[in-house]
Scaffold this active site. Structure first.
Site, PDB file in Angstrom:
ATOM      1  N   HIS A  46       2.419  13.485   2.688  1.00 18.77           N
ATOM      2  CA  HIS A  46       2.362  14.864   3.189  1.00 18.77           C
ATOM      3  C   HIS A  46       1.859  15.813   2.103  1.00 18.77           C
ATOM      4  O   HIS A  46       1.041  16.702   2.359  1.00 18.77           O
ATOM      5  CB  HIS A  46       3.746  15.297   3.677  1.00 18.77           C
ATOM      6  N   GLU A  68      -0.555   9.552   7.291  1.00 15.18           N
ATOM      7  CA  GLU A  68       0.781  10.144   7.453  1.00 15.18           C
ATOM      8  C   GLU A  68       1.345   9.819   8.835  1.00 15.18           C
ATOM      9  O   GLU A  68       2.551   9.604   9.001  1.00 15.18           O
ATOM     10  CB  GLU A  68       0.680  11.660   7.250  1.00 15.18           C
ATOM     11  N   ASN A 444      -7.742 -12.731 -15.865  1.00 20.29           N
ATOM     12  CA  ASN A 444      -7.996 -14.037 -16.464  1.00 20.29           C
ATOM     13  C   ASN A 444      -6.809 -14.979 -16.222  1.00 20.29           C
ATOM     14  O   ASN A 444      -6.982 -16.152 -15.886  1.00 20.29           O
ATOM     15  CB  ASN A 444      -8.235 -13.854 -17.967  1.00 20.29           C
TER      16      ASN A 444
END
Length: 707
Positions: A46, A68, A444
């Site tokens: 919000h 929202e 990695n």
């Protein structure tokens, strides 16, 4: 009013909300029923929507609004949290981050509408509850409705007093042939940055004319000393409708009320308002019994400006609680402060040098006391500035759990990231640049380090692989360890690959230690990946890690055990500006060694020097320590006669020790590190230079490179 100041706040706060959303969504995936997490997500989304709307970023506002709506469905328990929903929400966060990157680069959100993601969001809500989308979109209109019923009081541009100069401005503009428009602009109550919104309105209407009068004043509007409305008088040759449309086009403007006004009408209303105000003041002196009867009509007839002011006062009394005691400071300002402190330390060192000179006339007690006091003050000032520059590495590592989650799904490997020491602090300039190297190391570990699920089970390991990132302080360095419990590095396979690619010959490979072979992984374009993917395999990982970390004055080490796992240890200096150092002499030249790297200093008889594989070593308290003759390393002429004993500075890098042979010790000193630029960039032994008290330049030795 400069909109850039609001942009900086917007960028900072949006980054914080995005990180908070990412953390909360990760938490929600693990605990879908946690209402506290759901509420926190809804609040952050919000806030993001409100800020985007306030800054006029409509695409970002639209996306966060639809996002929202999904959180609202979860909050009202109409929708259950699923893995596909979490993936969709992370897609939204990535899209918002894309908008934010555009804002950082160009102060604009760009042209990407992200229609596909918005469609996915709406389809998701429709699939879960077909009727949910309509009420969600109808809500803002319900909120807007009450604001439309303000009636005749909407025209607040008639309600405030005008000064004589303001009246003259309006009169002159009208006589010059311009139309005078009075306008009252109402901002939505939930707007977070009202001043920024007002500024955008001014910018929009000024394209059509000149604003003659502001109420409140432009300064009060900039300081947000107003409620949810403000009024202006504008002189323009354009029709009113055009100007009103421009004002309404600004996001989060509730409504615009206005009309063309004539100077005579305005002057008449002003005179009436002043007369009413005078009558109201006179009535205060009337008998007390008459007051109750007159109180109500006079309150309505009194100068409406008083009403506006009282509402403003009411607004000011509701003070926001102080949530933290922090101030955002531009890093350039801190750099400037650090440079000034550096110059102060150089000046202090110069005074100390003069005071220690026997030939000078500075031997009285008071002078020495003042010098000592100056030393204490500059040291404390330096420490204070350094603390201001220090920030937790949490700001960098907080994004990694999300990255590992995404890699787990992409690689189809089960893995978990464990982090400790996120509150460890580093210099801001180091923190800003350490993110990419750590990201390379973690990718990695996920791609190369951990085995696939079936292989782990066959080896008797837990199906879920572990990746860890540990940070802690060690002396004047910060250590960051990145590792995994995967297969480890196959040293023999690295050796064969290096021979196959012509990096080394078979003869060289025979004499190389395990550590030297592993270090081949840090060579440019050297990769052990069997296939190239978008995650790794292009040979641009570990060499980038090494060069980036060395550019920050640090180093990286690898420890591995086949079948058990691999750990990369990154060592970084706490600061890149001012350090405590031991000053030494090698022949007639002065050098500095960082005090944090020194373990101890020994006087070693030449007869105690032994040889191991043609390397000079000493045996000290049960440890064999290699000797490094600094005159040979620095290519200085050897002494004609070997002394009976050597001054050896024992330096430490992790668990490794080495003895640096120097001619003389000068003493400990606080030094300012000055970069040598690109002049001797090829010589890694010298990490910088410093200016001594007598104006002489001393080079700073990097012991990490020597070991």
């Amino acid at each position: 009013m400069d909109v850039s100041q609001y942009l900086e706040i917007f960028i900072d706060e949006t980054s914080e909300h995005l990180q908070n959303l990412s953390d909360c969504i990760m938490e929600l995936e693990k605990d879908p029923e946690n209402m506290d997490t759901i509420n926190e997500i809804f609040r952050a989304a919000h806030s993001l929507k409100g800020m985007a709307g306030t800054m006029g970023f409509k695409r970002m506002q639209r996306l966060t609004h639809d996002m929202e709506n999904v959180f609202q469905e979860v909050r009202s328990e109409k929708v259950k949290v699923t893995s596909s929903m979490i993936d969709l929400l992370f897609k939204c966060l990535d899209a918002i981050e894309g908008y934010l990157d555009n804002v950082k680069a160009s102060s604009d959100e760009g042209t990407e509408d992200n229609e596909l993601i918005i469609k996915e969001l709406n389809d998701f809500i429709a699939a879960e509850d077909g009727a949910a989308a309509a009420p969600a979109q109808a809500e803002p209109k319900k909120e807007e409705a009450p604001a439309q019923t303000a009636g005749g009081d909407d025209k607040k541009y008639f309600e405030f007093g005008l000064s004589e100069s303001e009246k003259d401005k309006i009169k002159q503009a009208e006589e010059g042939g311009a139309h005078i428009y009075g306008m009252t602009i109402y901002i939505q109550k939930e707007c977070l940055l009202k001043a920024a919104r007002a500024f955008l309105v001014f910018k929009a209407v000024e394209e059509f004319g000149e604003i003659l009068v502001y109420n409140p004043s432009s300064q009060d509007i900039e300081d947000e000393k107003f409620d949810c409305d403000f009024s202006i008088f504008i002189a323009s040759d354009e029709p009113y409708e055009k100007i009103a449309e421009a004002a309404k086009s600004v996001s989060e403007i509730d409504k615009v009320v206005g009309e063309e006004v004539k100077y005579e009408t305005l002057a008449a209303k002003q005179e009436k308002a002043e007369a009413d105000a005078a009558a109201a003041e006179k009535s205060q002196d009337a008998p007390a019994e008459a007051a109750p009867a007159q109180e109500q009509p006079q309150a309505q007839a009194a100068k409406p400006a008083a009403k506006t002011q009282s509402s403003g006062n009411k607004k000011q009394t509701v003070a926001k609680p102080v949530t933290n005691r922090t101030v955002r400071v531009d890093i350039e300002k801190l750099d400037a402060l650090m440079n000034q402190v550096s110059e102060l330390i150089i000046a202090k060192n110069s005074l100390v040098s003069i005071s220690s000179n026997d030939s000078g006339d500075f031997q009285n007690q008071s002078f020495h006391e003042q010098i000592e006091y100056l030393e204490r003050i500059t040291t404390n000032l330096h420490e204070s500035v350094m603390k201001v520059r220090m920030v937790p590495i949490e700001s960098v590592v907080a994004k990694f759990p999300r990255m590992i989650r995404d890699l787990s799904r992409k690689l189809d490997k089960k893995m978990e990231l464990y982090m400790t020491g996120e509150d460890t602090e580093l210099d801001r300039t180091v923190v800003d640049q350490i993110g990419d190297p750590l990201q390379h190391l973690l990718r990695n570990s996920a791609d190369h380090g951990l085995e696939d699920n079936a292989t782990r089970i066959a080896k008797g390991k837990p199906e879920v692989g572990s990746i860890f990132l540990n940070a802690f302080q060690e002396g004047n360095n910060v250590i960051i360890q990145v590792g995994d419990d995967g297969n480890g590095i196959d040293v023999e396979a690295v050796r064969n690959k290096a021979i196959e690619r012509g990096v080394i010959t078979e003869e060289q490979a025979e004499t190389m230690s395990q550590k030297e072979i592993i270090n081949l992984l840090f060579l440019p374009s050297f990769s052990m990946a069997k296939k190239i993917t978008d995650i790794s395999g292009r040979g641009v990982g570990l060499d980038v890690v090494k060069s980036n970390i060395e550019a920050l004055g640090g180093d990286v080490e690898v420890k591995t055990e086949l079948g058990v796992g691999t750990t990369f240890t990154v060592r970084l200096p706490l600061t890149l500006a001012i350090i405590q150092a031991l000053m030494v002499e090698i022949r007639d030249e002065k050098y500095a060694i960082a005090l944090g790297s020194i373990s101890n200093i020994e006087d070693i008889p030449v007869k105690d020097i032994k040889y191991v594989e043609a390397q000079e070593v000493i045996h000290l308290r049960g440890k064999v320590i290699p000797l490094i003759r600094m005159d040979q390393v620095l290519d200085i002429e050897p002494k004609e006669e070997e002394p009976e004993s050597l001054t050896v500075v024992i330096v430490q890098k992790g668990e490794n020790l080495a003895g640096l042979v120097v001619d003389n010790l000068i003493g400990q000193q606080e030094i300012v590190i000055k970069s040598l630029g690109k002049y001797i960039n090829n010589n890694k032994i010298i990490s910088g230079a410093t200016i001594l008290g007598d104006g002489e330049v001393a080079l700073i030795l990097d012991v990490n490179v020597l070991m």
